[in-house]
Design an enzyme around this catalytic site. Structure first.
Site, PDB file in Angstrom:
ATOM      1  CD  GLN A 192       1.287 -18.752 -30.574  1.00  5.86           C
ATOM      2  OE1 GLN A 192       0.627 -18.314 -29.643  1.00  5.86           O
ATOM      3  NE2 GLN A 192       0.763 -19.048 -31.756  1.00  5.86           N
ATOM      4  CD  GLN A 260      -6.112   6.770 -38.883  1.00  2.97           C
ATOM      5  OE1 GLN A 260      -5.638   5.954 -38.091  1.00  2.97           O
ATOM      6  NE2 GLN A 260      -5.607   6.946 -40.095  1.00  2.97           N
ATOM      7  CG  HIS A 329      -2.902   9.633 -36.366  1.00  5.83           C
ATOM      8  ND1 HIS A 329      -3.619   8.476 -36.116  1.00  5.83           N
ATOM      9  CD2 HIS A 329      -1.668   9.232 -36.769  1.00  5.83           C
ATOM     10  CE1 HIS A 329      -2.850   7.423 -36.347  1.00  5.83           C
ATOM     11  NE2 HIS A 329      -1.662   7.845 -36.747  1.00  5.83           N
TER      12      HIS A 329
END
Length: 434
Positions: A192, A260, A329
């Site tokens: 939305q 990560q 990365h």
């Protein structure tokens, strides 16, 4: 805990492809939900935006004005932060701003011998929307990385949307918006919010571009409104690839991989090294350190599903493999990383040397942390000032130039059977040149 591969394995190529496989496209059910929300926002505007916010974020607001965060509240959030947090945000914002100022592109022109002027005019977008995750995933760093380049580019108005489940907002996110110069903040999220930015509502003016990360509904909505507005990218899970010569402390590399893997279960962490003994040392360090992480369960699932330790014959083979993967990365954790840099063709960001942890780039090094994922570094670049600037071609013909170019255009246009094109150019041909 983590896959162990070797480029000498007969099935290495197939194993690598399986490891890298990721499908970012949502299923039909998600797409239909998003399509319905977008259609409703377009039809009912503010009323629909309020209804979806109350339903999905468990709020009880009466109108859109209750979703707007005043500038004074942003400033108050910044001033209320503990000094270490405030100073860290200020340092990060200053470094991000300084780096991106080097990316500014300027207009240019040149004049030909007959007086014709050609060039390019560079202008900023008028209005940009940035999406910032809320709730459990609150990232003030994302505010800085998305808003500051837009402001450096000269964007007139930056509108930030951030969900506030139960009405709760992260003070650091608001403080970052203050530092970055965000012009308007609305506490809305999901598809939305994307639809409201793309099409506008009774009180929200539509934007020219939407940037920033979000969940599968946000990503699907961004894909759906592309064309109505520009978007940055459809980002996949976070990735790190470390190339190491076997001389960096194993604990360092293990934690770099975790940095990560802890993002989410679909994140990817890969280490490539020509030293088999070192790979075993890193594996042992990971086993020892993983239980010490607060997000150990997430990291463990990520490593088991998409992580790998890859043995290669040489660092040159490691570079070639990295270019094949095109990571988001890339850490070059080697001696003399500068000597390998020219060989790197595809990477979102390159972290040079043993002391440059990828985490520094996430927060405060200066370069943008919004990077291409899922192999798209082959053709995409980090988010930057250039993403918020447009280029318009400038053509200003002199009389002599119009005559010279007109003869050329006439021949080409008639070759394409476009008579009006040809005659339009021919009107400008001087009689002496006819």
């Amino acid at each position: 805990m983590i896959a162990e591969l070797s480029t000498r394995d007969a099935n290495f190529d197939a194993a690598l492809e399986a490891l890298l496989a990721f499908e970012s496209i949502s299923d039909a059910g998600v797409a239909q939900v998003v399509a319905d929300i977008i259609a409703d926002i377009r039809a009912r505007g503010d009323a629909a935006l309020v209804e979806y916010t109350n339903r999905f974020d468990h709020r009880e607001v009466a109108d859109v004005s209750a979703l707007c965060v005043p500038q004074a509240s942003l400033k108050a959030a910044f001033e209320s932060l503990p000094v270490p947090q405030r100073e860290a945000l200020e340092m990060a914002a200053a470094r991000v701003r300084e780096y991106h100022q080097h990316q500014l592109q300027t207009s240019w022109q040149y004049q030909e011998a007959d007086g014709t002027v050609l060039g390019q005019q560079v202008t900023a977008m008028a209005r940009v929307g940035i999406y910032v995750p809320g709730g459990k995933a609150s990232y003030p760093s994302s505010v800085l990385m998305n808003a500051i380049p837009a402001k450096v580019a000269g964007v007139d108005e930056v509108i930030m949307v951030v969900p506030a489940p139960g009405g709760e907002l992260n003070p650091m996110v608001l403080a970052a918006a203050h530092l970055a110069g965000v012009d308007q903040v609305l506490t809305v999220g999901g598809a939305q919010a994307v639809a409201a930015l793309a099409y506008g509502t009774q009180t929200l003016t539509k934007v020219d571009k939407i940037v920033g990360p979000g969940n599968i509904y946000v990503a699907t909505a961004k894909r759906a409104v592309f064309g109505q507005v520009a978007i940055d990218m459809i980002a996949g899970p976070s990735e790190i690839l470390v190339i190491c010569d076997g001389q960096t402390p194993a604990d360092w590399v293990a934690m770099d991989l975790f940095s990560q893997a802890e993002h989410d279960e679909q994140a990817q962490a890969i280490l490539i090294c020509p030293d088999a003994a070192y790979l075993a040392e890193v594996k042992a360090a990971m086993a020892r350190l993983l239980p010490t992480l607060e997000r150990a369960d997430i990291a463990r699932q990520s490593l088991a599903a998409r992580g790998a330790l890859i043995h290669v014959d040489s660092l040159d083979e490691a570079i070639a493999l990295s270019n094949r993967i095109a990571p988001e990365h890339l850490e070059l954790s080697v001696a003399s990383p500068e000597s390998y840099l020219p060989k790197i063709r595809h990477a979102g960001a390159i972290f040079m040397g043993r002391h440059t942890a990828e985490a520094l780039g996430d927060y405060c090094a200066g370069p943008n942390h919004v990077l291409p994922t899922s192999g798209t570094a082959r053709f995409s670049s980090p988010l930057g000032v250039y993403d918020f600037q447009k280029r318009s071609s400038i053509i200003h013909c002199s009389q002599a130039g119009a005559s010279r170019l007109g003869r050329c255009a006439s021949v080409l246009a008639r070759g394409e059977s476009l008579e009006a094109h040809a005659r339009s150019a021919e009107y400008r041909i001087l009689e002496s040149d006819a």
